[in-house]
Design a protein around this motif. Structure first.
Motif, PDB file in Angstrom:
ATOM      1  N   ALA A 185       0.835  -1.204   0.000  1.00 40.36           N
ATOM      2  CA  ALA A 185       0.000   0.000   0.000  1.00 40.36           C
ATOM      3  C   ALA A 185       0.870   1.254   0.000  1.00 40.36           C
ATOM      4  N   ARG A 191      13.435  -6.120  11.388  1.00 43.17           N
ATOM      5  CA  ARG A 191      13.195  -7.065  10.296  1.00 43.17           C
ATOM      6  C   ARG A 191      14.282  -6.944   9.230  1.00 43.17           C
ATOM      7  N   ARG A 222       4.962  -8.477  -1.812  1.00 41.04           N
ATOM      8  CA  ARG A 222       4.970  -9.508  -0.779  1.00 41.04           C
ATOM      9  C   ARG A 222       4.437 -10.873  -1.266  1.00 41.04           C
ATOM     10  N   LYS A 254       5.523 -17.734  -3.375  1.00 38.18           N
ATOM     11  CA  LYS A 254       5.341 -18.342  -4.702  1.00 38.18           C
ATOM     12  C   LYS A 254       6.706 -18.414  -5.393  1.00 38.18           C
ATOM     13  N   ILE A 305       9.641   2.681  13.721  1.00 35.71           N
ATOM     14  CA  ILE A 305       8.966   3.722  14.508  1.00 35.71           C
ATOM     15  C   ILE A 305       8.382   3.051  15.756  1.00 35.71           C
ATOM     16  N   ARG A 365       6.543 -13.515   6.448  1.00 34.53           N
ATOM     17  CA  ARG A 365       5.913 -12.206   6.241  1.00 34.53           C
ATOM     18  C   ARG A 365       6.834 -11.299   5.433  1.00 34.53           C
ATOM     19  N   ASP A 415      -3.894  -3.250   4.949  1.00 34.51           N
ATOM     20  CA  ASP A 415      -4.384  -4.213   5.952  1.00 34.51           C
ATOM     21  C   ASP A 415      -4.924  -3.556   7.222  1.00 34.51           C
TER      22      ASP A 415
HETATM   23  P1  FAD Z   1       2.493  -4.667   4.185  1.00 32.95           P
HETATM   24  O1  FAD Z   1       2.737  -5.023   2.762  1.00 32.95           O
HETATM   25  O2  FAD Z   1       2.573  -5.743   5.213  1.00 32.95           O
HETATM   26  O3  FAD Z   1       3.530  -3.527   4.576  1.00 32.95           O
HETATM   27  C1  FAD Z   1       3.632  -3.006   5.881  1.00 32.95           C
HETATM   28  C2  FAD Z   1       4.985  -2.365   6.048  1.00 32.95           C
HETATM   29  O4  FAD Z   1       5.022  -1.584   7.236  1.00 32.95           O
HETATM   30  C3  FAD Z   1       6.115  -3.369   6.173  1.00 32.95           C
HETATM   31  O5  FAD Z   1       7.183  -2.916   5.399  1.00 32.95           O
HETATM   32  C4  FAD Z   1       6.465  -3.309   7.645  1.00 32.95           C
HETATM   33  O6  FAD Z   1       7.773  -3.694   7.891  1.00 32.95           O
HETATM   34  C5  FAD Z   1       6.235  -1.823   7.939  1.00 32.95           C
HETATM   35  N1  FAD Z   1       6.016  -1.501   9.357  1.00 32.95           N
HETATM   36  C6  FAD Z   1       5.131  -2.051  10.205  1.00 32.95           C
HETATM   37  N2  FAD Z   1       5.262  -1.484  11.440  1.00 32.95           N
HETATM   38  C7  FAD Z   1       6.256  -0.554  11.345  1.00 32.95           C
HETATM   39  C8  FAD Z   1       6.859   0.345  12.266  1.00 32.95           C
HETATM   40  N3  FAD Z   1       6.475   0.436  13.540  1.00 32.95           N
HETATM   41  N4  FAD Z   1       7.862   1.146  11.834  1.00 32.95           N
HETATM   42  C9  FAD Z   1       8.247   1.080  10.547  1.00 32.95           C
HETATM   43  N5  FAD Z   1       7.700   0.248   9.631  1.00 32.95           N
HETATM   44  C10 FAD Z   1       6.723  -0.556  10.021  1.00 32.95           C
HETATM   45  N6  FAD Z   1      -2.549 -11.137  -0.809  1.00 32.95           N
HETATM   46  C11 FAD Z   1      -3.201 -11.470  -1.938  1.00 32.95           C
HETATM   47  O7  FAD Z   1      -4.197 -10.834  -2.259  1.00 32.95           O
HETATM   48  N7  FAD Z   1      -2.770 -12.504  -2.743  1.00 32.95           N
HETATM   49  C12 FAD Z   1      -1.677 -13.245  -2.433  1.00 32.95           C
HETATM   50  O8  FAD Z   1      -1.314 -14.174  -3.170  1.00 32.95           O
HETATM   51  C13 FAD Z   1      -0.969 -12.925  -1.232  1.00 32.95           C
HETATM   52  N8  FAD Z   1       0.131 -13.615  -0.899  1.00 32.95           N
HETATM   53  C14 FAD Z   1       0.791 -13.297   0.260  1.00 32.95           C
HETATM   54  C15 FAD Z   1       1.913 -14.029   0.616  1.00 32.95           C
HETATM   55  C16 FAD Z   1       2.604 -13.736   1.781  1.00 32.95           C
HETATM   56  C17 FAD Z   1       3.810 -14.542   2.153  1.00 32.95           C
HETATM   57  C18 FAD Z   1       2.151 -12.682   2.633  1.00 32.95           C
HETATM   58  C19 FAD Z   1       2.880 -12.367   3.923  1.00 32.95           C
HETATM   59  C20 FAD Z   1       1.030 -11.941   2.295  1.00 32.95           C
HETATM   60  C21 FAD Z   1       0.339 -12.235   1.099  1.00 32.95           C
HETATM   61  N9  FAD Z   1      -0.799 -11.514   0.725  1.00 32.95           N
HETATM   62  C22 FAD Z   1      -1.458 -11.841  -0.431  1.00 32.95           C
HETATM   63  C23 FAD Z   1      -1.312 -10.403   1.558  1.00 32.95           C
HETATM   64  C24 FAD Z   1      -0.763  -9.071   1.068  1.00 32.95           C
HETATM   65  O9  FAD Z   1       0.616  -9.173   0.849  1.00 32.95           O
HETATM   66  C25 FAD Z   1      -1.064  -7.979   2.089  1.00 32.95           C
HETATM   67  O10 FAD Z   1      -2.466  -7.854   2.222  1.00 32.95           O
HETATM   68  C26 FAD Z   1      -0.465  -6.645   1.657  1.00 32.95           C
HETATM   69  O11 FAD Z   1       0.945  -6.735   1.598  1.00 32.95           O
HETATM   70  C27 FAD Z   1      -0.870  -5.540   2.628  1.00 32.95           C
HETATM   71  O12 FAD Z   1      -0.208  -4.363   2.274  1.00 32.95           O
HETATM   72  P2  FAD Z   1       0.109  -3.246   3.359  1.00 32.95           P
HETATM   73  O13 FAD Z   1       0.872  -2.184   2.640  1.00 32.95           O
HETATM   74  O14 FAD Z   1      -1.112  -2.919   4.119  1.00 32.95           O
HETATM   75  O15 FAD Z   1       1.088  -3.972   4.410  1.00 32.95           O
END
Ligand code: FAD
Length: 449
Positions: free
Chosen positions: A17, A53, A62, A67, A110, A161, A312
């Motif tokens: 995101a 991490r 991700r 895969k 953070i 993750r 998420d």
């Molecule tokens: P994320 O991509 O999780 O990014 C969050 C980021 O915030 C990370 O970089 C984290 O390190 C950072 N962060 C968190 N807390 C802090 C902090 N305190 N300080 C600094 N940084 C911080 N979805 C599908 O639809 N299809 C799929 O096939 C699929 N496969 C997946 C396979 C795996 C192995 C995983 C783990 C997830 C999969 N997903 C899939 C789910 C999808 O990847 C997530 O829904 C999506 O990545 C969410 O995006 P996001 O930006 O909200 O969070």
């Protein structure tokens, strides 16, 4: 002395995101009609990744981790899957951020967010102030050690993750070559990782408590296909019980998984995929919450003005179903980010933006099978096609029917056009008078809409 920095926009998180935010900001800035004065490019925009991490790489897709990253040959590796390639977009290499005037701050966790003073503090004590904050912290993996499961801290009990988790799994597969793997959990992580371990020549056993795999989405009829298909690939499935403890050898490496029903399984590697939790802790008591996430409006702005939550962590009004929802999938992570950027830009220029109108979309693929799902999985279900796991070219699906309308569709083995057709059905919610006839008509019902 700890550093202090000020940015107009801060994006907290470096996942799917977050990057969409940056790309959309830059893309919108390029539109002549919107002018170049108000955009995320050129202003100081930053990104944080937590040191614990070791996320010292620019953001990546991700889903690739469970895969292509685990293929025994021609495995996906960075820079091949930096965002935004997963949605057919431009691959954003570290240079891209520099070129666009975006400061990418890696390996920085953070640990404190004070929304009243618009200040974030890192583990190293650096402070960052902002005018607009976009929270994109995603989810963390639920660990068996969180519940004090005996022996759960043994080596080679792994989770997935982040990219360093995937690297640990790759290293364990090399160290325990052709060994035994136990996968705890029957959701999409469990299914995708069981397949990955099998194609890496492991003897794989899946364990989950439910009567069938992916019970949050799959019906018994859908699961019948995947469980049979996995069995035909040589994967053992143990249902109706959970891992209650682990034994380790003299090196501390896991050697045995003890099941609650008394059975024991030998194991060289254990992968745990038992779900995640949205990372909202930094904002407790500062932002309204709902359904486990940070509550937002249709523009992803939280109860605190100028603070947005996407991906998420966001619980947003799902227009199609007229209720708040939180969605943990990559498609929503991308689209919520785009909506938030449009809303921020529109606010700055006095324009307006349409409400977020999201159609839930999930997908997965493993071995030679791939499925897509659109809409809602509630109501009566109608299986169509042949869900026999032994069939040469699997193609089958399920409609969910509620209040006389089709509201959700699952399809295995669909072509691009067929997948588009089921998406259209889930959005249009056509009426059905005769559920039995719908089952007979099968995919034709969707392709005619
Ligand atoms: P994320 O991509 O999780 O990014 C969050 C980021 O915030 C990370 O970089 C984290 O390190 C950072 N962060 C968190 N807390 C802090 C902090 N305190 N300080 C600094 N940084 C911080 N979805 C599908 O639809 N299809 C799929 O096939 C699929 N496969 C997946 C396979 C795996 C192995 C995983 C783990 C997830 C999969 N997903 C899939 C789910 C999808 O990847 C997530 O829904 C999506 O990545 C969410 O995006 P996001 O930006 O909200 O969070």
């Amino acid at each position: 002395m700890a550093s202090e920095k000020h940015f107009k926009y801060v994006i907290l998180g470096g996942g799917v995101a977050a990057v969409r935010i940056r790309r959309e900001g830059v893309r919108q800035a390029g539109r002549p009609a919107r002018g170049a004065r108000h955009h995320l490019q050129g202003v100081r925009t930053s990104l944080y990744l937590p040191a614990r991490r070791m996320a010292s790489v620019a953001p990546y897709e991700r889903p690739a981790l469970s895969k292509g990253y685990l293929f025994p040959q021609n495995a996906a590796r960075l820079p091949g899957f930096h965002t935004c390639v997963g949605s057919g977009g431009e691959k954003l290499l570290p240079e891209w951020y520099t070129e666009k005037g975006i400061e990418l701050i890696l390996s920085t966790e953070i640990v404190k967010a004070d929304l009243a003073s618009k200040t974030l503090t890192s583990a190293a004590g650096a402070t960052f102030t902002y005018e607009t904050l976009l929270i994109a912290t995603g989810s963390s993996t639920i660990k068996l050690t969180d519940f004090g499961v005996q022996g759960a801290e043994s080596n080679n009990i792994l989770y997935l993750r982040e990219i360093d988790d995937a690297d640990k799994l790759v290293a364990a597969m090399q160290a325990k070559k052709d060994g035994k793997a136990v996968v705890v959990g029957g959701g999409y992580i469990g299914l995708e990782l069981s397949a990955a371990l099998k194609i890496n020549n492991f003897d794989v056993t899946m364990v989950y408590p439910e009567p069938w795999c992916m019970p949050r989405l799959f019906t018994a009829g859908i699961a019948h296909f995947y469980e049979g298909y996995y069995a035909s690939k040589g994967i053992n499935i143990v249902k109706g019980t959970v891992a209650s403890g682990f034994d380790a050898d003299a090196n501390g490496d896991v050697s045995v998984v003890k099941l609650k029903d008394g059975r024991v399984l030998d194991a060289d590697i254990v992968i745990v995929g038992v779900g995640g939790r949205p990372l909202t802790g930094l904002f407790k008591g500062q932002v309204e919450e709902d359904k486990g996430g940070l509550k937002t409006d249709t523009f992803f702005e939280t109860s605190v003005a100028g603070v947005y939550a996407i991906g998420d962590v966001a619980t947003f009004p799902m227009k199609l179903y007229n209720e708040p929802r939180r969605v943990e999938h990559v498609d929503h992570a991308r689209k919520s980010a785009e909506q938030a950027v449009k809303a921020i830009k529109a606010k700055e220029s006095g324009e307006s933006v349409a409400e977020y109108d999201y159609l839930p979309y999930f997908y997965s693929r493993s071995f030679d099978v791939a499925w897509q799902f659109y809409g809602e999985n509630v109501g009566e279900t109608v299986l169509f096609g042949d869900n026999d796991p032994a069939v040469a070219k699997p193609k089958f699906g399920t409609y969910w029917v509620k209040d006389g309308k089709v509201i959700g569709v699952f399809l295995e083995g669909g072509s691009a056009d067929e997948n588009q057709a089921i998406a259209k059905v889930a959005r249009a919610q056509p009426p059905v008078a005769d559920v039995e006839a719908l089952g007979k008509e099968g995919l034709d019902f969707a392709t005619k809409i």
